[in-house]
Scaffold this motif. Structure first.
Motif, PDB file in Angstrom:
ATOM      1  N   ALA A  14       0.830  -1.208   0.000  1.00 42.33           N
ATOM      2  CA  ALA A  14       0.000   0.000   0.000  1.00 42.33           C
ATOM      3  C   ALA A  14       0.862   1.254   0.000  1.00 42.33           C
ATOM      4  O   ALA A  14       0.549   2.239  -0.670  1.00 42.33           O
ATOM      5  N   ALA A  15       1.966   1.209   0.742  1.00 46.53           N
ATOM      6  CA  ALA A  15       2.869   2.367   0.790  1.00 46.53           C
ATOM      7  C   ALA A  15       3.468   2.654  -0.585  1.00 46.53           C
ATOM      8  O   ALA A  15       3.822   3.792  -0.898  1.00 46.53           O
ATOM      9  N   GLU A  16       3.574   1.617  -1.416  1.00 48.93           N
ATOM     10  CA  GLU A  16       4.103   1.779  -2.764  1.00 48.93           C
ATOM     11  C   GLU A  16       3.015   2.091  -3.784  1.00 48.93           C
ATOM     12  O   GLU A  16       3.280   2.158  -4.985  1.00 48.93           O
ATOM     13  N   GLY A  17       1.776   2.234  -3.306  1.00 53.77           N
ATOM     14  CA  GLY A  17       0.696   2.646  -4.196  1.00 53.77           C
ATOM     15  C   GLY A  17      -0.131   1.522  -4.780  1.00 53.77           C
ATOM     16  O   GLY A  17      -0.907   1.746  -5.716  1.00 53.77           O
ATOM     17  N   ASP A  18      -0.004   0.307  -4.240  1.00 56.66           N
ATOM     18  CA  ASP A  18      -0.774  -0.826  -4.747  1.00 56.66           C
ATOM     19  C   ASP A  18      -2.233  -0.680  -4.310  1.00 56.66           C
ATOM     20  O   ASP A  18      -2.559  -0.806  -3.131  1.00 56.66           O
ATOM     21  N   GLN A  19      -3.131  -0.432  -5.268  1.00 57.87           N
ATOM     22  CA  GLN A  19      -4.531  -0.176  -4.938  1.00 57.87           C
ATOM     23  C   GLN A  19      -5.205  -1.404  -4.347  1.00 57.87           C
ATOM     24  O   GLN A  19      -6.063  -1.292  -3.469  1.00 57.87           O
ATOM     25  N   ARG A  20      -4.825  -2.597  -4.814  1.00 57.66           N
ATOM     26  CA  ARG A  20      -5.437  -3.811  -4.261  1.00 57.66           C
ATOM     27  C   ARG A  20      -5.084  -3.974  -2.783  1.00 57.66           C
ATOM     28  O   ARG A  20      -5.908  -4.407  -1.979  1.00 57.66           O
ATOM     29  N   ALA A  21      -3.845  -3.613  -2.451  1.00 60.93           N
ATOM     30  CA  ALA A  21      -3.441  -3.695  -1.048  1.00 60.93           C
ATOM     31  C   ALA A  21      -4.240  -2.705  -0.203  1.00 60.93           C
ATOM     32  O   ALA A  21      -4.686  -3.024   0.903  1.00 60.93           O
ATOM     33  N   TRP A  22      -4.413  -1.488  -0.741  1.00 60.93           N
ATOM     34  CA  TRP A  22      -5.223  -0.494  -0.025  1.00 60.93           C
ATOM     35  C   TRP A  22      -6.642  -1.006   0.181  1.00 60.93           C
ATOM     36  O   TRP A  22      -7.208  -0.891   1.272  1.00 60.93           O
ATOM     37  N   ASN A  23      -7.222  -1.572  -0.887  1.00 53.85           N
ATOM     38  CA  ASN A  23      -8.592  -2.068  -0.777  1.00 53.85           C
ATOM     39  C   ASN A  23      -8.688  -3.151   0.291  1.00 53.85           C
ATOM     40  O   ASN A  23      -9.658  -3.204   1.056  1.00 53.85           O
ATOM     41  N   GLU A  24      -7.676  -4.026   0.353  1.00 53.31           N
ATOM     42  CA  GLU A  24      -7.709  -5.098   1.340  1.00 53.31           C
ATOM     43  C   GLU A  24      -7.570  -4.548   2.761  1.00 53.31           C
ATOM     44  O   GLU A  24      -8.247  -5.010   3.686  1.00 53.31           O
ATOM     45  N   ILE A  25      -6.707  -3.550   2.931  1.00 48.02           N
ATOM     46  CA  ILE A  25      -6.563  -2.932   4.255  1.00 48.02           C
ATOM     47  C   ILE A  25      -7.882  -2.308   4.695  1.00 48.02           C
ATOM     48  O   ILE A  25      -8.332  -2.492   5.837  1.00 48.02           O
TER      49      ILE A  25
END
Length: 200
Positions: A14-25
């Motif tokens: 998420a810190a690197e801008g991965d939108q899927r990671a943000w969505n999961e968080i």
């Protein structure tokens, strides 16, 4: 990324801008945010503001978290601080003496409450992560039996097409599997007596 992705990996992505990671968080921790907000009994508009502010602060800070594994505690603490800030804004007209003994005692209580809240958040997240790894049968059965008030075995039998006599033994096996999932094992190793899954 999957629903069982390790917290540190999610934070890094998420810190690197991965939108899927943000969505999961967001999907994973929104229930925690809402549970903390609910405890403070905010008005709906104020609750929405706190929720939005929390995620904005995480966007600002996610690359600076010293311990990515501590994300649940950070979210819980930050949400609580925002709730308290909102409550203070509502009560500005009430005078108080910051040097009063009552206020100092209250500060101690706040710290103790915060420690309890962080531990509860970590326990909650460990159980959620472990729950995701169970079979569909175990997830459905435990979800049914953990509702409040709990349903009768006859009702669960009807809803899940399970023999009444198999519900208890299956529940015990599912709870045992939950205790042995990596997330719960890690939590138990950190806090030997901190988690209870209500075995029977």
């Amino acid at each position: 990324m999957t629903p069982a992705s390790p917290i540190a990996a999610l934070v890094d992505a998420a810190a690197e801008g991965d939108q899927r990671a943000w969505n999961e968080i967001v999907d994973r921790y929104t229930p925690l945010v809402l549970s903390v907000i609910y405890k403070h009994r905010l008005r709906p508009a104020d609750a929405a503001d706190v929720n939005q502010t929390l995620w904005l602060r995480l966007v600002e800070q996610i690359g600076r978290l010293r311990d990515p594994e501590a994300l649940p505690g950070w979210i819980s603490t930050t949400t609580r601080n925002e709730c308290l800030r909102m409550l203070r804004m509502q009560q500005r007209t009430q005078p108080f003496d910051p040097l009063a003994d009552e206020e100092q005692a209250g500060s101690v209580d706040v710290v103790a409450d915060l420690d309890d809240e962080i531990e509860t958040a970590q326990r909650f997240q460990a159980l959620r992560d472990g729950f995701r790894l169970l079979s569909e049968q175990c997830r459905e059965l435990l979800a049914k039996l953990m509702t409040d008030p709990p349903p009768s075995y006859a009702k669960v039998s009807e809803q899940l097409a399970m023999p009444v006599g198999s519900i208890g033994p299956t529940r015990i096996r599912c709870l045992d599997k939950l205790r042995k999932t990596p997330a719960v094992v890690r939590f138990l190793q950190a806090e030997p007596d901190a988690v209870s899954t209500g075995g029977g």
